[in-house]
Design an enzyme around this catalytic site. Structure first.
Site, PDB file in Angstrom:
ATOM      1  N   ASP A   1     -47.382  10.561  20.222  1.00 24.38           N
ATOM      2  CA  ASP A   1     -46.608   9.327  20.101  1.00 24.38           C
ATOM      3  C   ASP A   1     -45.871   9.150  21.420  1.00 24.38           C
ATOM      4  N   LEU A   2     -45.788   7.911  21.883  1.00 29.61           N
ATOM      5  CA  LEU A   2     -45.086   7.672  23.147  1.00 29.61           C
ATOM      6  C   LEU A   2     -43.586   7.933  23.026  1.00 29.61           C
TER       7      LEU A   2
ATOM      8  N   ALA B   1     -48.108   0.386  22.960  1.00 29.11           N
ATOM      9  CA  ALA B   1     -46.865  -0.396  22.862  1.00 29.11           C
ATOM     10  C   ALA B   1     -46.760  -1.019  21.477  1.00 29.11           C
ATOM     11  N   GLN B   2     -45.536  -1.329  21.068  1.00 30.42           N
ATOM     12  CA  GLN B   2     -45.313  -2.261  19.956  1.00 30.42           C
ATOM     13  C   GLN B   2     -45.483  -3.609  20.638  1.00 30.42           C
ATOM     14  N   SER B   3     -46.664  -4.199  20.516  1.00 32.77           N
ATOM     15  CA  SER B   3     -47.049  -5.279  21.435  1.00 32.77           C
ATOM     16  C   SER B   3     -46.791  -6.679  20.879  1.00 32.77           C
TER      17      SER B   3
ATOM     18  N   TYR C   1     -36.689   0.078  19.122  1.00 35.77           N
ATOM     19  CA  TYR C   1     -37.965   0.802  19.045  1.00 35.77           C
ATOM     20  C   TYR C   1     -38.973   0.231  20.054  1.00 35.77           C
TER      21      TYR C   1
ATOM     22  N   SER D   1     -47.474  -7.307  31.595  1.00 35.52           N
ATOM     23  CA  SER D   1     -47.751  -8.512  30.802  1.00 35.52           C
ATOM     24  C   SER D   1     -47.212  -9.787  31.440  1.00 35.52           C
TER      25      SER D   1
ATOM     26  N   GLU E   1     -45.872 -11.944  29.826  1.00 32.88           N
ATOM     27  CA  GLU E   1     -44.606 -12.235  29.141  1.00 32.88           C
ATOM     28  C   GLU E   1     -43.417 -12.026  30.068  1.00 32.88           C
TER      29      GLU E   1
ATOM     30  N   TYR F   1     -39.370  -7.252  24.060  1.00 34.39           N
ATOM     31  CA  TYR F   1     -40.681  -6.762  24.524  1.00 34.39           C
ATOM     32  C   TYR F   1     -40.840  -7.002  26.024  1.00 34.39           C
TER      33      TYR F   1
ATOM     34  N   LYS G   1     -41.229  -4.457  29.171  1.00 31.49           N
ATOM     35  CA  LYS G   1     -42.400  -4.476  30.059  1.00 31.49           C
ATOM     36  C   LYS G   1     -41.982  -4.633  31.522  1.00 31.49           C
TER      37      LYS G   1
ATOM     38  N   ARG H   1     -58.776  -8.717  17.977  1.00 33.41           N
ATOM     39  CA  ARG H   1     -57.355  -9.029  18.116  1.00 33.41           C
ATOM     40  C   ARG H   1     -56.653  -8.789  16.778  1.00 33.41           C
TER      41      ARG H   1
HETATM   42  P1  NAP Z   1     -52.505  -3.660  20.294  1.00 29.71           P
HETATM   43  O1  NAP Z   1     -53.816  -4.095  19.745  1.00 29.71           O
HETATM   44  O2  NAP Z   1     -51.246  -4.006  19.577  1.00 29.71           O
HETATM   45  O3  NAP Z   1     -52.582  -2.076  20.487  1.00 29.71           O
HETATM   46  C1  NAP Z   1     -51.428  -1.333  20.761  1.00 29.71           C
HETATM   47  C2  NAP Z   1     -51.796   0.139  20.774  1.00 29.71           C
HETATM   48  O4  NAP Z   1     -50.588   0.903  21.032  1.00 29.71           O
HETATM   49  C3  NAP Z   1     -52.364   0.656  19.438  1.00 29.71           C
HETATM   50  O5  NAP Z   1     -53.334   1.623  19.718  1.00 29.71           O
HETATM   51  C4  NAP Z   1     -51.134   1.313  18.809  1.00 29.71           C
HETATM   52  O6  NAP Z   1     -51.472   2.332  17.890  1.00 29.71           O
HETATM   53  C5  NAP Z   1     -50.498   1.918  20.050  1.00 29.71           C
HETATM   54  N1  NAP Z   1     -49.103   2.290  19.825  1.00 29.71           N
HETATM   55  C6  NAP Z   1     -48.136   1.550  19.256  1.00 29.71           C
HETATM   56  N2  NAP Z   1     -46.990   2.255  19.184  1.00 29.71           N
HETATM   57  C7  NAP Z   1     -47.259   3.478  19.701  1.00 29.71           C
HETATM   58  C8  NAP Z   1     -46.504   4.659  19.871  1.00 29.71           C
HETATM   59  N3  NAP Z   1     -45.236   4.738  19.461  1.00 29.71           N
HETATM   60  N4  NAP Z   1     -47.087   5.730  20.445  1.00 29.71           N
HETATM   61  C9  NAP Z   1     -48.378   5.677  20.826  1.00 29.71           C
HETATM   62  N5  NAP Z   1     -49.167   4.589  20.677  1.00 29.71           N
HETATM   63  C10 NAP Z   1     -48.595   3.505  20.128  1.00 29.71           C
HETATM   64  O7  NAP Z   1     -52.314  -4.205  21.796  1.00 29.71           O
HETATM   65  P2  NAP Z   1     -53.419  -4.726  22.831  1.00 29.71           P
HETATM   66  O8  NAP Z   1     -53.569  -6.181  22.669  1.00 29.71           O
HETATM   67  O9  NAP Z   1     -54.603  -3.831  22.796  1.00 29.71           O
HETATM   68  O10 NAP Z   1     -52.636  -4.520  24.206  1.00 29.71           O
HETATM   69  C11 NAP Z   1     -52.710  -3.279  24.918  1.00 29.71           C
HETATM   70  C12 NAP Z   1     -51.505  -3.190  25.881  1.00 29.71           C
HETATM   71  O11 NAP Z   1     -51.541  -4.289  26.778  1.00 29.71           O
HETATM   72  C13 NAP Z   1     -50.154  -3.252  25.193  1.00 29.71           C
HETATM   73  O12 NAP Z   1     -49.262  -2.445  25.934  1.00 29.71           O
HETATM   74  C14 NAP Z   1     -49.744  -4.704  25.331  1.00 29.71           C
HETATM   75  O13 NAP Z   1     -48.346  -4.819  25.298  1.00 29.71           O
HETATM   76  C15 NAP Z   1     -50.325  -5.033  26.691  1.00 29.71           C
HETATM   77  N6  NAP Z   1     -50.706  -6.425  26.914  1.00 29.71           N
HETATM   78  C16 NAP Z   1     -51.506  -7.068  26.011  1.00 29.71           C
HETATM   79  C17 NAP Z   1     -51.897  -8.373  26.271  1.00 29.71           C
HETATM   80  C18 NAP Z   1     -52.790  -9.120  25.307  1.00 29.71           C
HETATM   81  O14 NAP Z   1     -52.873 -10.352  25.417  1.00 29.71           O
HETATM   82  N7  NAP Z   1     -53.486  -8.447  24.424  1.00 29.71           N
HETATM   83  C19 NAP Z   1     -51.478  -9.017  27.444  1.00 29.71           C
HETATM   84  C20 NAP Z   1     -50.677  -8.308  28.347  1.00 29.71           C
HETATM   85  C21 NAP Z   1     -50.310  -7.008  28.086  1.00 29.71           C
HETATM   86  P3  NAP Z   1     -51.683   2.011  16.299  1.00 29.71           P
HETATM   87  O15 NAP Z   1     -53.109   1.582  16.163  1.00 29.71           O
HETATM   88  O16 NAP Z   1     -51.378   3.319  15.669  1.00 29.71           O
HETATM   89  O17 NAP Z   1     -50.699   0.932  15.946  1.00 29.71           O
HETATM   90  N1  GDD Z   2     -47.963 -14.708  16.459  1.00 29.25           N
HETATM   91  C1  GDD Z   2     -47.743 -15.995  16.162  1.00 29.25           C
HETATM   92  N2  GDD Z   2     -47.786 -16.398  14.861  1.00 29.25           N
HETATM   93  N3  GDD Z   2     -47.508 -16.858  17.182  1.00 29.25           N
HETATM   94  C2  GDD Z   2     -47.311 -18.158  16.859  1.00 29.25           C
HETATM   95  C3  GDD Z   2     -47.343 -18.622  15.541  1.00 29.25           C
HETATM   96  C4  GDD Z   2     -47.582 -17.698  14.485  1.00 29.25           C
HETATM   97  O1  GDD Z   2     -47.621 -18.032  13.310  1.00 29.25           O
HETATM   98  N4  GDD Z   2     -47.139 -19.974  15.558  1.00 29.25           N
HETATM   99  C5  GDD Z   2     -46.979 -20.317  16.830  1.00 29.25           C
HETATM  100  N5  GDD Z   2     -47.071 -19.232  17.637  1.00 29.25           N
HETATM  101  C6  GDD Z   2     -46.903 -19.214  19.102  1.00 29.25           C
HETATM  102  C7  GDD Z   2     -45.847 -18.228  19.579  1.00 29.25           C
HETATM  103  O2  GDD Z   2     -44.536 -18.786  19.416  1.00 29.25           O
HETATM  104  C8  GDD Z   2     -46.251 -18.049  21.030  1.00 29.25           C
HETATM  105  O3  GDD Z   2     -45.670 -19.038  21.825  1.00 29.25           O
HETATM  106  C9  GDD Z   2     -47.770 -18.252  21.011  1.00 29.25           C
HETATM  107  O4  GDD Z   2     -48.097 -18.784  19.712  1.00 29.25           O
HETATM  108  C10 GDD Z   2     -48.583 -16.979  21.229  1.00 29.25           C
HETATM  109  O5  GDD Z   2     -48.110 -15.979  20.345  1.00 29.25           O
HETATM  110  P1  GDD Z   2     -48.883 -14.578  20.146  1.00 29.25           P
HETATM  111  O6  GDD Z   2     -50.295 -14.820  19.842  1.00 29.25           O
HETATM  112  O7  GDD Z   2     -48.076 -13.774  19.185  1.00 29.25           O
HETATM  113  O8  GDD Z   2     -48.861 -13.952  21.615  1.00 29.25           O
HETATM  114  P2  GDD Z   2     -47.698 -13.785  22.697  1.00 29.25           P
HETATM  115  O9  GDD Z   2     -48.020 -14.712  23.823  1.00 29.25           O
HETATM  116  O10 GDD Z   2     -46.359 -13.868  22.104  1.00 29.25           O
HETATM  117  O11 GDD Z   2     -47.899 -12.270  23.158  1.00 29.25           O
HETATM  118  C11 GDD Z   2     -49.193 -11.742  23.420  1.00 29.25           C
HETATM  119  O12 GDD Z   2     -49.527 -11.954  24.776  1.00 29.25           O
HETATM  120  C12 GDD Z   2     -48.702 -11.271  25.719  1.00 29.25           C
HETATM  121  C13 GDD Z   2     -49.204 -11.657  27.121  1.00 29.25           C
HETATM  122  O13 GDD Z   2     -48.636 -12.856  27.535  1.00 29.25           O
HETATM  123  C14 GDD Z   2     -49.166 -10.248  23.069  1.00 29.25           C
HETATM  124  O14 GDD Z   2     -50.471  -9.736  23.130  1.00 29.25           O
HETATM  125  C15 GDD Z   2     -48.300  -9.471  24.042  1.00 29.25           C
HETATM  126  O15 GDD Z   2     -48.438  -8.069  23.787  1.00 29.25           O
HETATM  127  C16 GDD Z   2     -48.778  -9.777  25.470  1.00 29.25           C
HETATM  128  O16 GDD Z   2     -47.994  -9.089  26.417  1.00 29.25           O
END
Ligand code: NAP
Ligand code: GDD
Length: 347
Positions: A63-64, A87-89, A100, A132, A134, A156, A160, A191
């Site tokens: 765990d991280l 991450a708690q992403s 957390y 990110s 973000e 978050y 980051k 996703r």
């Molecule tokens: P994700 O699907 O939410 O996966 C997150 C991963 O982190 C899962 O394997 C989760 O494990 C693990 N994790 C959570 N809490 C942990 C802890 N306490 N210790 C160890 N592992 C932990 O996220 P993702 O979309 O693949 O994104 C990967 C990374 O890129 C994240 O850091 C996210 O913030 C970053 N990021 C994502 C995006 C995007 O659009 N997807 C964009 C920019 C940056 P469990 O399966 O056990 O929950």
């Molecule tokens: N999740 C969610 N659920 N988002 C909603 C909803 C809903 O019901 N309705 C509207 N939204 C809007 C959010 O307010 C946000 O502006 C946008 O949809 C995208 O939300 P998410 O898909 O939850 O992604 P995010 O942009 O907040 O974050 C994701 O992208 C980041 C990179 O920019 C995550 O993957 C982060 O971990 C990542 O860093």
């Protein structure tokens, strides 16, 4: 055989990255958390016990939040490359569990970097940090580049931003090959179902199959630069193959609103989204990121990377995947209904 360690291997990106590294013949180590279900649906096909699985993938409990274990694992594995994706992403949820979220995304990053240093691997081990878009938050310029100032808008994003600078700091202080990928939103059929794109494609296809009647969403005006996750993990690897560590924006340079995503997704199924989508303020955030648009010119120039899958194709591939899933769910529901065993139907 080169060794890679992935934190967050069970997540969307971790699973695609593990596939990529297995195909490149790496020995892949992943840190996993104990949970009440042993399902690891995204990576099951890669594990040794799975028919056709590979013997080169090793999972370790950890765990991280647990620095002792992180230190021990890195000292034992002695990886050539570390990809810190854990991450708690979920941005909205980070407002509910701020401490957390920061402990894992910010201090967790420091724990990994320190563990590499403590194991004497600063010169051997290359490090990728999942930064990110973000961090740009209340954007200070459009489009965003590697030079754009950060203005984080959630716990978050603050975490980051810390992790980004910790990565830069270890590079500058100890000469580590440590790089930040500033990734804009990237999506896929893998996703998580509470992120907006997958929430929409799951709901639209379930509505099409008669399994659901409406979709509750928050802010429809937010605009995101959405790319395809499978392509984005290639950049992570490319960054660690460069002679010099550096930071890169990874994006499509195209932005669409949540409303646009709804229209496209429901439209592909011959449905009018306005009939099914309802507003629910519970999905609003205390502070919103209104617009993200990234310029990936540096990644193209130095890494030779550019995105191929664009917005419409991305929505289509997610809809096609989720439609099959919804059709299977509908068949199963029909079977239990016909046999009068509705209460036995698995969740
Ligand atoms: P994700 O699907 O939410 O996966 C997150 C991963 O982190 C899962 O394997 C989760 O494990 C693990 N994790 C959570 N809490 C942990 C802890 N306490 N210790 C160890 N592992 C932990 O996220 P993702 O979309 O693949 O994104 C990967 C990374 O890129 C994240 O850091 C996210 O913030 C970053 N990021 C994502 C995006 C995007 O659009 N997807 C964009 C920019 C940056 P469990 O399966 O056990 O929950
Ligand atoms: N999740 C969610 N659920 N988002 C909603 C909803 C809903 O019901 N309705 C509207 N939204 C809007 C959010 O307010 C946000 O502006 C946008 O949809 C995208 O939300 P998410 O898909 O939850 O992604 P995010 O942009 O907040 O974050 C994701 O992208 C980041 C990179 O920019 C995550 O993957 C982060 O971990 C990542 O860093």
């Amino acid at each position: 055989m080169r060794k890679a360690l992935i934190t967050g291997i069970t997540g969307q990106d971790g699973s695609y990255l593990a596939e990529l590294l297995v195909a490149k013949n790496y020995e892949v180590h992943g840190i996993v958390r104990r949970s009440s279900t042993t399902e690891r649906t995204r990576i099951e096909h890669l594990l040794p016990f799975h028919p056709g699985g590979r013997r080169q993938v090793f999972l370790h409990y950890g765990d991280l939040a647990n620095s002792g274990l992180i230190m021990q694992l890195i000292a034992e594995i002695r990886p050539d490359e570390v990809y810190n994706l854990g991450a708690q992403s979920h941005v909205r949820i980070s407002f509910d569990v701020p401490e957390y979220s920061c402990d894992i995304a910010a201090t967790g990053t420091l724990r990994v970097l320190e563990a590499i240093r403590a194991a004497g691997l600063t010169k051997k081990c290359r490090y990728y940090q999942a930064s990110s878009s973000e961090m740009y938050g209340k954007v200070q310029e459009v489009p965003q580049t590697e030079m754009t100032k950060f203005w984080p808008r959630s716990p978050y994003a603050c975490a980051k931003a810390f992790a980004y600078w910790a990565t830069v700091n270890y590079r500058e202080s100890y000469g580590m090959h440590a790089s930040n990928g500033i990734l804009f939103n990237h999506e896929s059929p893998r996703r998580g179902e509470t992120f907006v794109t997958r929430k929409i494609t799951r709901a639209a296809t379930r509505i099409k199959c008669g399994l659901q009647s409406e979709l509750l969403l928050g802010n429809l005006d937010a605009r995101r630069d959405w790319g395809y996750a499978k392509e984005y993990v290639e950049v992570m690897w490319l960054m660690l193959q460069q002679e010099q560590p550096d930071d890169f924006v990874v994006a499509t340079n195209e932005s669409n609103s949540v409303r646009d995503f709804c229209a496209e997704a429901f439209g592909l199924l011959g449905l009018d989204w306005k009939e099914f989508v309802r507003y629910d303020e519970r999905y609003e955030r205390p502070a919103e990121v209104d617009l993200l648009l990234g310029n990936p010119a540096k990644a193209k120039r130095i890494l030779g990377w550019e995105p191929k899958v664009r917005f419409k194709e991305l929505v289509k591939l997610m809809i096609e995947h989720d439609l099959k899933l919804a059709e299977r769910e509908a068949e199963l529901a029909e079977f239990y209904r016909r046999t009068g065993r509705e209460d036995e139907q698995p969740n």
